[in-house]
Design an enzyme around this catalytic site. Structure first.
Site, PDB file in Angstrom:
ATOM      1  CE1 TYR A  59      -3.484   6.845   8.049  1.00 49.02           C
ATOM      2  CE2 TYR A  59      -5.034   7.702   6.427  1.00 49.02           C
ATOM      3  CZ  TYR A  59      -3.753   7.621   6.929  1.00 49.02           C
ATOM      4  OH  TYR A  59      -2.735   8.318   6.327  1.00 49.02           O
ATOM      5  CG  ASN A  98       2.168  -0.003   3.618  1.00 44.78           C
ATOM      6  OD1 ASN A  98       2.360  -0.530   2.530  1.00 44.78           O
ATOM      7  ND2 ASN A  98       2.141   1.315   3.772  1.00 44.78           N
ATOM      8  N   GLY A 107       0.794  -1.224   0.000  1.00 42.44           N
ATOM      9  CA  GLY A 107       0.000   0.000   0.000  1.00 42.44           C
ATOM     10  C   GLY A 107       0.824   1.270   0.000  1.00 42.44           C
ATOM     11  CG  ASP A 142       5.373   5.365   1.590  1.00 44.30           C
ATOM     12  OD1 ASP A 142       5.603   5.639   2.779  1.00 44.30           O
ATOM     13  OD2 ASP A 142       4.223   5.129   1.161  1.00 44.30           O
ATOM     14  CG  ASP A 193      -5.763   5.397   2.265  1.00 39.21           C
ATOM     15  OD1 ASP A 193      -6.569   5.062   1.376  1.00 39.21           O
ATOM     16  OD2 ASP A 193      -4.556   5.114   2.223  1.00 39.21           O
ATOM     17  CG  ASP A 194      -3.211   9.020   2.657  1.00 40.34           C
ATOM     18  OD1 ASP A 194      -3.411   9.328   3.846  1.00 40.34           O
ATOM     19  OD2 ASP A 194      -2.366   8.183   2.306  1.00 40.34           O
ATOM     20  CE  LYS A 207      -2.434   5.022  -0.547  1.00 38.47           C
ATOM     21  NZ  LYS A 207      -2.313   3.777   0.198  1.00 38.47           N
TER      22      LYS A 207
END
Length: 690
Positions: A177, A271, A25, A243, A132-133, A56
């Protein structure tokens, strides 16, 4: 789309299995199909059972979620889903429509269902919707159809879940989250309460813990969120994710999650690092943690002082992982693997001259021989690239020794009672640096090149940094001339780090505040003093600057007014002895103002004031003040002054979008949300008794 009712449905019979495995993810280059298949083999071998497909940068997973897969893409996904099944790994297909979906448009729901129907035809039976995001502001059409963002998300999630026939495994990732995203906190989050109440009970909810990257996840925090969500969450764990920083890699063990959590969770998915092969440790140690028994079964009786979990030792789990990883490094059955000459089975190419292999003569340099990689090398590698919030033991020791040698460099310049100690510690530090160099050399010659290439940039960087520190210590000890890289005003480019990003960071006042080894400490001197008339212009400037920074999509002229706006803008004078300013070396950087009787000001904008909280406070601090302590001291002094005036309680008004100040007041511990008549929907009132 109609709004959903409460989450009343028939939950699946029987207890669900504990979800354990990997979520792909992260942001960045996705893993290859071959790497994912290799992952399934490892998961099966180690006892993990799940893979969540959510890269993503797969544009049909997120950016172009409406687009169906092409025949070629479909063939790859079918093969991947089949490979997961062959290794008893549950393949969960995730889709992220939140960037641009219109929740109230039936065509959008149909597009989402059509996409998941296609993936279901590939053989996938488990799914996930991720929100999310993304931006939390709904479009006008959705605002008319839904009373909140949470209601919109729940409506479409329930509809998709039922369309797919109530899958045994269906995951939902909320926009809030983690606890840090909840307003004002987890237990009082309207968003989470709506999700918990309205989302159908067969749907599991993903949660990252206290933060996006959580240092620790406690039993108490999980019990709190479980109560709000009305189900045990599934942890999406970012402890090994890298990341967000291309200079960091995490090779430490899964830790700071007590095994008591296992019966209180629906599962744990890691993740991990963007680079596939270095994730051996993250996934291996997670598997060891998942096998731990928190009910009095097999216990670890040899725990260190730092390890309080009787069922799981991160140190032992790491050693097990590194022992197995060493065999992977030495594996020659990999694409591009470097074979040993004696075992390659190939005859060397003959030259026309029939030359024989070179044998060094007397006094000549011996032939270079690559030493084999050792378990100690991998332990050192893990220590140097440990976890986001801590270095491994060897890395900490190296930093502490370098700091001591630097501070006591005077002992190397002249004979003192510390000279012998300095020389001894300098020699030990040099030995640790040499171990890093030798680790680099042995890693560089390891047969499995796939792992090496994922690690290479990181180990080159640490070797260079350690080399500079090593040369510096030798210079302090008078061993040779000063290093050109350390003393030269025009060094080679490898003598400094960071590029443009590094230049920006070094210009910011907070640079270094989050260093894991902070020396020297990044501190600033602040002064809290009474407000004077000359400060009015500065207070107005700070107010306008913070107001402009928080406008987002809605200009301040279109937002409902706050009582405190007039106070900050200078239209209303603060009560006597109830105004303070905060100064740093640059100038005024914050203020705290109060009205002991807020009713006259409230009447002007038709706002009621509670008799239990008659006084108003407001505070603003510029973002350059990264230490919360001065702000806490300033508000403490202001509350003391308001109390001295005879007030029984104070309140503040905050826009829901002002998460920075909501978080500040919440963490003070004394301010709690309160009800006030006439309060607009997007304004939060918090109060405290005096």
């Amino acid at each position: 789309m109609s709004k959903p009712g409460s989450a009343k449905g028939q939950p699946h019979t029987g207890k669900k299995r504990f979800i354990s495995g990997v979520v792909e993810g992260f942001y960045g280059r996705p893993w290859t199909m071959g790497q994912r298949t290799e992952l399934f083999k490892r998961e099966q071998k180690w006892g993990l059972n799940t893979y969540l497909y959510a890269p993503k940068d797969d544009y049909k997973h997120r950016m172009y979620w409406r687009d169906l897969y092409s025949a070629e893409e479909a063939e790859q996904l079918i093969a991947l889903i089949s490979a997961a099944k062959q290794h008893d790994v549950e393949f969960i297909y995730a889709i992220s429509p939140g960037l641009d979906i219109t929740f109230s448009n039936p065509k959008e729901v149909a597009a989402l269902q059509r996409k998941l129907d296609q993936v279901r035809q590939f053989g996938c039976r488990s799914f996930s919707l991720l929100f999310d995001d993304i931006e939390t502001e709904m479009c006008p059409a959705d605002k008319q159809a839904f009373s909140s963002f949470a209601h919109a998300q729940v409506a479409i999630t329930n509809a998709v879940y039922q369309h797919l026939g109530d899958p045994e495994t269906f995951l939902f990732c909320p926009t809030d989250y983690c606890a840090a995203f909840c307003t004002p906190n987890v237990s009082q989050s309207a968003y989470l309460h709506t999700v918990g109440e309205k989302l159908l009970p067969g749907i599991d909810i993903l949660w990252t813990g206290p933060k996006v990257v959580s240092h620790k996840i406690s039993v108490e925090s999980i019990e709190e969120v479980s109560s709000v969500l009305r189900r045990a969450p599934v942890i999406w764990d970012n402890i090994h994710a890298n990341d967000y920083d291309p200079q960091r890699l995490f090779l430490g063990p899964f830790k700071d999650r007590p095994t008591e959590l296992i019966p209180k969770l629906g599962g744990v998915l890691t993740n991990p690092n963007c680079e596939f092969y270095p994730n051996f440790v993250a996934i291996h140690t997670l598997a060891t943690w998942c096998k731990a028994t928190a009910d009095g079964g097999q216990r670890d009786v040899e725990m260190s002082d730092e390890e309080q979990d009787p069922c799981y030792s991160p140190k032992k789990a790491l050693t097990l992982a590194l022992t197995d990883w060493l065999q992977e490094f030495l594996n020659t059955d990999q694409p591009g693997a470097r074979l040993k000459k004696e075992s390659s089975g190939e005859e060397p190419m003959q030259t026309d001259g029939g030359e024989t292999p070179h044998v060094p003569g007397p006094g000549e340099n011996p032939l270079y021989t690559a030493e084999p990689l050792t378990l100690d090398d991998l332990k050192l590698l893990s220590d140097l690239f440990y976890l986001p919030y801590e270095y491994g033991p060897t890395a900490r020791t190296m930093l502490q020794e370098l700091d001591w040698l630097r501070k006591h460099s005077w002992a190397a310049a002249a004979e003192t009672d510390k000279t012998a100690e300095w020389c001894s510690r300098a020699q030990q530090f040099d030995g640790m640096c040499e171990a890093v160099v030798q680790m680099f050399n042995r890693l560089s010659n390891a047969p499995n090149r796939c792992i090496l290439y994922d690690l290479y940039n990181y180990i080159c960087d640490i070797k260079s940094g350690v080399g500079l520190a090593r040369a510096y210590v030798k210079t302090l000890g008078g061993q040779g001339r000063p290093s050109a890289q350390l003393m030269n005003t025009d060094p080679e480019p490898w003598g400094f780090r960071g590029g443009l990003s590094g230049e920006f960071q070094r210009m910011l006042p907070c640079h270094g505040n989050r260093d894991l080894f902070r020396e020297p400490p990044m501190s600033a001197v602040y002064c809290i003093r009474p407000y004077c008339p000359e400060d009015k212009t500065e207070v107005q400037r700070i107010f306008r600057e913070m107001q402009s920074a928080g406008e987002g999509k809605v200009p301040s002229t279109m937002q409902p007014p706050l009582i405190c706006d007039g106070l900050s803008a200078g239209e209303i004078s603060p009560s006597p002895q109830c105004a303070l300013v905060l100064e740093d070396e640059i100038g005024v950087c914050g203020y705290a103002l109060a009205l002991t009787d807020a009713k006259p000001a409230a009447d002007k904008i038709q706002r009621a004031v509670s008799k239990d909280f008659p006084s108003l406070v407001t505070m603003q601090v510029l973002p350059r003040v990264t230490d919360p302590s001065p702000a806490k001291r300033m508000i403490g002094r202001l509350l003391s002054n308001v109390r001295s005036s005879g007030s029984r309680g104070v309140f503040c008004e905050l826009r829901q979008s002002n998460r920075r100040m909501i978080d500040f007041y919440t963490k003070l511990g004394s301010f709690v949300p309160i009800q006030m008549a006439g309060l607009p929907q997007d304004i939060l009132a918090m109060g405290t008794s005096l």
